[in-house]
Design a protein around this motif. Structure first.
Motif, PDB file in Angstrom:
ATOM      1  N   LYS A  10       0.859  -1.180   0.000  1.00 54.60           N
ATOM      2  CA  LYS A  10       0.000   0.000   0.000  1.00 54.60           C
ATOM      3  C   LYS A  10       0.895   1.229   0.000  1.00 54.60           C
ATOM      4  CE  LYS A  10      -3.729   2.590   1.567  1.00 54.60           C
ATOM      5  NZ  LYS A  10      -3.302   3.878   1.097  1.00 54.60           N
ATOM      6  N   LEU A  11       0.727   2.048  -1.006  1.00 57.83           N
ATOM      7  CA  LEU A  11       1.482   3.289  -1.060  1.00 57.83           C
ATOM      8  C   LEU A  11       0.883   4.298  -0.095  1.00 57.83           C
ATOM      9  CD1 LEU A  11       1.882   3.711  -4.919  1.00 57.83           C
ATOM     10  CD2 LEU A  11       3.547   2.821  -3.308  1.00 57.83           C
ATOM     11  N   GLU A  47      -0.318   7.865   0.886  1.00 56.02           N
ATOM     12  CA  GLU A  47      -0.891   8.977   0.129  1.00 56.02           C
ATOM     13  C   GLU A  47      -0.509  10.272   0.840  1.00 56.02           C
ATOM     14  OE1 GLU A  47      -2.310   8.416  -2.701  1.00 56.02           O
ATOM     15  OE2 GLU A  47      -2.923   6.317  -2.549  1.00 56.02           O
ATOM     16  N   ARG A 100       9.020  16.379  -4.197  1.00 60.74           N
ATOM     17  CA  ARG A 100       8.861  15.165  -5.007  1.00 60.74           C
ATOM     18  C   ARG A 100      10.191  14.423  -5.147  1.00 60.74           C
ATOM     19  NH1 ARG A 100       4.742  13.791  -7.805  1.00 60.74           N
ATOM     20  NH2 ARG A 100       3.880  15.882  -7.965  1.00 60.74           N
ATOM     21  N   ARG A 152      11.380  10.766  -3.483  1.00 60.89           N
ATOM     22  CA  ARG A 152      11.911   9.702  -4.342  1.00 60.89           C
ATOM     23  C   ARG A 152      13.292   9.259  -3.862  1.00 60.89           C
ATOM     24  NH1 ARG A 152      13.849  11.783  -9.606  1.00 60.89           N
ATOM     25  NH2 ARG A 152      15.671  12.000  -8.306  1.00 60.89           N
ATOM     26  N   HIS A 176       7.674   5.003  -0.337  1.00 58.06           N
ATOM     27  CA  HIS A 176       6.669   4.389  -1.194  1.00 58.06           C
ATOM     28  C   HIS A 176       5.377   5.179  -1.027  1.00 58.06           C
ATOM     29  CE1 HIS A 176       9.213   1.025  -2.193  1.00 58.06           C
ATOM     30  NE2 HIS A 176       9.554   0.972  -0.925  1.00 58.06           N
ATOM     31  N   CYS A 177       5.212   6.181  -1.884  1.00 56.39           N
ATOM     32  CA  CYS A 177       4.048   7.055  -1.738  1.00 56.39           C
ATOM     33  C   CYS A 177       3.592   7.571  -3.095  1.00 56.39           C
ATOM     34  CB  CYS A 177       4.385   8.242  -0.824  1.00 56.39           C
ATOM     35  SG  CYS A 177       5.528   9.433  -1.556  1.00 56.39           S
ATOM     36  N   ARG A 178       2.390   8.073  -3.049  1.00 54.48           N
ATOM     37  CA  ARG A 178       1.874   8.857  -4.170  1.00 54.48           C
ATOM     38  C   ARG A 178       1.723  10.270  -3.642  1.00 54.48           C
ATOM     39  NH1 ARG A 178      -3.151   5.824  -6.802  1.00 54.48           N
ATOM     40  NH2 ARG A 178      -3.788   5.887  -4.627  1.00 54.48           N
ATOM     41  N   LEU A 179       2.352  11.201  -4.309  1.00 60.50           N
ATOM     42  CA  LEU A 179       2.289  12.602  -3.914  1.00 60.50           C
ATOM     43  C   LEU A 179       1.254  13.309  -4.768  1.00 60.50           C
ATOM     44  CD1 LEU A 179       3.543  14.862  -2.155  1.00 60.50           C
ATOM     45  CD2 LEU A 179       5.101  15.309  -4.064  1.00 60.50           C
ATOM     46  N   HIS A 180       0.283  13.909  -4.100  1.00 62.60           N
ATOM     47  CA  HIS A 180      -0.764  14.691  -4.765  1.00 62.60           C
ATOM     48  C   HIS A 180      -0.488  16.146  -4.437  1.00 62.60           C
ATOM     49  CE1 HIS A 180      -2.902  10.875  -5.253  1.00 62.60           C
ATOM     50  NE2 HIS A 180      -2.497  10.637  -4.017  1.00 62.60           N
ATOM     51  N   HIS A 181      -0.441  16.976  -5.456  1.00 57.21           N
ATOM     52  CA  HIS A 181      -0.041  18.364  -5.270  1.00 57.21           C
ATOM     53  C   HIS A 181      -1.168  19.310  -5.663  1.00 57.21           C
ATOM     54  CE1 HIS A 181       2.376  21.940  -6.934  1.00 57.21           C
ATOM     55  NE2 HIS A 181       2.191  22.126  -5.646  1.00 57.21           N
ATOM     56  N   TYR A 224     -11.275  16.448  -8.379  1.00 58.11           N
ATOM     57  CA  TYR A 224     -10.655  15.508  -7.443  1.00 58.11           C
ATOM     58  C   TYR A 224     -11.613  14.429  -6.962  1.00 58.11           C
ATOM     59  CZ  TYR A 224      -7.508  19.512  -7.314  1.00 58.11           C
ATOM     60  OH  TYR A 224      -6.689  20.542  -7.667  1.00 58.11           O
TER      61      TYR A 224
END
Length: 148
Positions: A6-7, A9, A24, A28, A33-38, A55
């Motif tokens: 699970k990434l 968030e 970002r 990295r 281990h993530c998803r970056l929402h900007h 969204y």
């Protein structure tokens, strides 16, 4: 056998493209281990959390990184707004800003911030700060997980 990782968030509220890019890259490089929402300001951040267009498919963030000085709705207003909402108040918010003003630090914690980091000017120090932040929030700290 497949590992289902699970990434994490992360929602970043930051109006400066260079700072968002540094976050970002730092995530990295820290191998988070993530998803970056900007998003660019507090209004977009509220829309993201409420899943308003564009969204509507936004995930619930595990962590919010918040700049204080943004147009339209600044970070102080955003923090107060989400901490007043029962459905959102448990999301950890770490202020990530250039402000070293003591009243900003005090107000951030008073309004429910989980942490306050002054952005280092040096790129290497900035990257190290993000790595330490990610170690704390995603390695040492146990966050509640939604089962949605």
């Amino acid at each position: 056998m497949t590992l289902d990782i699970k990434l994490f968030e992360i929602l970043l509220l930051e109006d400066e493209p260079a700072d968002a890019h540094l976050v970002r890259i730092s995530l990295r490089d820290a191998r988070v281990h993530c998803r970056l929402h900007h998003v660019l300001d507090g209004r977009e951040g509220v829309d993201f959390l409420h899943r308003k267009p564009p969204y509507q498919d936004a995930p619930r963030p595990d962590l919010i990184l918040l700049d204080l000085n943004m147009p339209r709705m600044n970070g102080r207003e955003f923090l107060a707004a989400i901490k007043a909402e029962e459905a959102l108040c448990d999301i950890p918010v770490v202020v990530l800003t250039t402000s070293e003003v003591e009243r900003d630090v005090e107000a951030s914690f008073k309004n429910g911030a989980s942490g306050y980091i002054t952005k280092p000017v040096d790129i290497e120090q900035f990257t190290a700060a993000i790595a330490q932040l990610s170690d704390y929030w995603f390695v040492l700290t146990r966050l509640p997980r939604e089962n949605k």
